[in-house]
Design a protein around this motif. Structure first.
Motif, PDB file in Angstrom:
ATOM      1  N   ASP A 193     -37.438  14.569 -29.496  1.00 53.10           N
ATOM      2  CA  ASP A 193     -36.435  15.643 -28.579  1.00 53.10           C
ATOM      3  C   ASP A 193     -37.709  16.359 -27.765  1.00 53.10           C
ATOM      4  O   ASP A 193     -38.825  16.163 -27.206  1.00 53.10           O
ATOM      5  N   THR A 194     -36.961  16.514 -26.296  1.00 53.65           N
ATOM      6  CA  THR A 194     -36.773  16.083 -24.953  1.00 53.65           C
ATOM      7  C   THR A 194     -37.316  18.001 -24.735  1.00 53.65           C
ATOM      8  O   THR A 194     -37.439  17.694 -23.550  1.00 53.65           O
ATOM      9  N   SER A 207     -38.266  13.235 -21.221  1.00 51.10           N
ATOM     10  CA  SER A 207     -38.658  15.125 -20.437  1.00 51.10           C
ATOM     11  C   SER A 207     -40.178  14.223 -19.297  1.00 51.10           C
ATOM     12  O   SER A 207     -39.815  13.257 -19.172  1.00 51.10           O
ATOM     13  N   GLY A 208     -40.512  15.464 -19.013  1.00 50.56           N
ATOM     14  CA  GLY A 208     -42.034  15.613 -17.767  1.00 50.56           C
ATOM     15  C   GLY A 208     -42.428  14.802 -18.760  1.00 50.56           C
ATOM     16  O   GLY A 208     -44.219  14.894 -18.056  1.00 50.56           O
ATOM     17  N   ASP A 209     -43.029  15.038 -20.047  1.00 52.51           N
ATOM     18  CA  ASP A 209     -43.860  14.558 -21.267  1.00 52.51           C
ATOM     19  C   ASP A 209     -44.378  13.545 -21.849  1.00 52.51           C
ATOM     20  O   ASP A 209     -43.496  13.821 -22.544  1.00 52.51           O
ATOM     21  N   ILE A 210     -43.931  12.117 -21.882  1.00 54.88           N
ATOM     22  CA  ILE A 210     -43.642  11.314 -22.509  1.00 54.88           C
ATOM     23  C   ILE A 210     -44.379  11.450 -23.751  1.00 54.88           C
ATOM     24  O   ILE A 210     -43.728  10.669 -24.848  1.00 54.88           O
ATOM     25  N   ARG A 217     -40.426  25.261 -18.449  1.00 54.84           N
ATOM     26  CA  ARG A 217     -41.359  24.437 -19.769  1.00 54.84           C
ATOM     27  C   ARG A 217     -42.385  23.258 -19.624  1.00 54.84           C
ATOM     28  O   ARG A 217     -42.639  22.366 -19.948  1.00 54.84           O
ATOM     29  N   ASP A 218     -40.293  22.421 -18.285  1.00 56.26           N
ATOM     30  CA  ASP A 218     -41.171  21.214 -18.717  1.00 56.26           C
ATOM     31  C   ASP A 218     -41.619  20.719 -17.768  1.00 56.26           C
ATOM     32  O   ASP A 218     -41.142  19.905 -16.824  1.00 56.26           O
ATOM     33  N   LYS A 233     -30.084  31.752 -18.924  1.00 64.83           N
ATOM     34  CA  LYS A 233     -31.050  32.348 -18.544  1.00 64.83           C
ATOM     35  C   LYS A 233     -31.856  31.140 -19.326  1.00 64.83           C
ATOM     36  O   LYS A 233     -33.332  31.064 -19.163  1.00 64.83           O
ATOM     37  N   LYS A 234     -31.619  31.070 -20.882  1.00 64.86           N
ATOM     38  CA  LYS A 234     -32.136  30.240 -21.226  1.00 64.86           C
ATOM     39  C   LYS A 234     -32.703  28.825 -21.339  1.00 64.86           C
ATOM     40  O   LYS A 234     -33.717  28.245 -20.987  1.00 64.86           O
ATOM     41  N   GLU A 235     -31.345  28.232 -20.645  1.00 63.79           N
ATOM     42  CA  GLU A 235     -31.335  26.960 -20.181  1.00 63.79           C
ATOM     43  C   GLU A 235     -32.640  26.919 -18.848  1.00 63.79           C
ATOM     44  O   GLU A 235     -33.508  25.929 -18.777  1.00 63.79           O
ATOM     45  N   ARG A 236     -32.878  27.710 -17.877  1.00 62.30           N
ATOM     46  CA  ARG A 236     -33.647  28.062 -17.067  1.00 62.30           C
ATOM     47  C   ARG A 236     -34.644  28.359 -17.747  1.00 62.30           C
ATOM     48  O   ARG A 236     -35.653  27.237 -16.983  1.00 62.30           O
TER      49      ARG A 236
END
Length: 288
Positions: free
Chosen positions: A114-115, A87-90, A15-16, A7-10
């Protein structure tokens, strides 16, 4: 993996959010994209803002082992653009690596930024840099700048240095965001333009229809590719010519493109220019 962990991973994945144009709002956007995507060995001093404006940090195309950041033994601070994960935001990834580097000690290495942590205010490059400042990019023939002058590489750094030097393609900066690249037996001009894609394509089409979308004889428009929200036009050049020979033709081409941009406000594309635009759209490709 337990239910709570799943659940935490989802939640973390939700958020990404992907940011299609991560360097938007920065005057250095074209250079950041070029250094991340196709310039093999280059460095530039970051124009830091706020409380860190007196610090010197170098942003680099790639660091040893594709690290996110490191502090050399002599105290020089580096942040890498071509990294192992993203991540989705370089921009956020780089901002976090930069923040780490500003507090790190000589010899420390940040292998991966940290991504995964939730976004926090003030951690993107747009929050940490002077948005109006461009980058004074220095292109290097090899990666010897990884080490302080006179220091010999050892271990993994030596292996990484050797591999990087063997794979490097000769590259020279001609204009802001514009680079001559010798890729094997072919030479190219790759130019990152900080403009909305449809408008840039119209300007290119106007020049194409007029027969002026070249840098002279033995050159041609090859196509374009997308990188971090911007379109990057590419021209084929004579590989026998020296990179310096393309500086003035590139400036002249840039002037023609700017004039074409300006003309779009008052004069829409005519039929021939629209046909040229359709042809240019069909000549897009993937760099990798």
């Amino acid at each position: 993996m337990g239910k709570a962990a799943r659940k935490k991973e989802r939640k973390e994945k939700v958020r990404d959010v992907f940011v299609g144009r991560p360097f938007e709002g920065l005057a250095a956007e074209p250079e950041l994209i070029a250094m991340r995507e196709f310039v093999p060995s280059a460095t530039a001093t970051l124009p830091l803002a706020g409380e860190h404006s007196d610090r010197t940090v170098t942003i680099a195309s790639v660091l040893p082992m594709a690290a996110a950041a490191f502090v050399r033994g002599d105290g020089e601070v580096y942040v890498g653009l071509q990294v192992q994960t993203r991540s989705g935001d370089i921009s956020r990834d780089l901002g976090r690596a930069l923040s780490w580097a500003l507090t790190a000690q000589p010899g420390q290495v940040l292998s991966v930024a940290d991504t995964r942590s939730p976004s926090q205010p003030g951690e993107r490059l747009q929050d940490l840099l002077d948005p109006s400042a461009d980058l004074d990019v220095q292109v290097h023939e090899d990666f010897s700048w990884w080490l302080p002058e006179g220091e010999e590489p050892t271990g993994e750094v030596a292996m990484s240095l050797q591999r990087a030097n063997e794979a490097i393609m000769p590259t020279e900066r001609l204009e802001s965001g514009a680079y001559w690249v010798l890729a094997g037996e072919k030479a190219h001009l790759r130019w990152v333009w900080p403009a909305e894609e449809n408008r840039l394509m119209q300007a290119l089409a106007r020049l194409s229809a007029a027969g002026t979308l070249t840098l002279g004889e033995e050159t041609k428009f090859a196509g374009s590719f997308r990188a971090h929200g911007l379109l990057v036009p590419v021209w084929d050049l004579d590989p026998e010519a020296h990179s310096r020979e393309w500086i003035e033709p590139a400036k002249a081409l840039g002037t023609r493109l700017q004039e074409a941009f300006a003309s779009l406000d008052d004069t829409p594309l005519d039929a021939a220019e629209r046909r040229a635009r359709d042809g240019l759209i069909g000549r897009q490709f993937t760099l990798r």
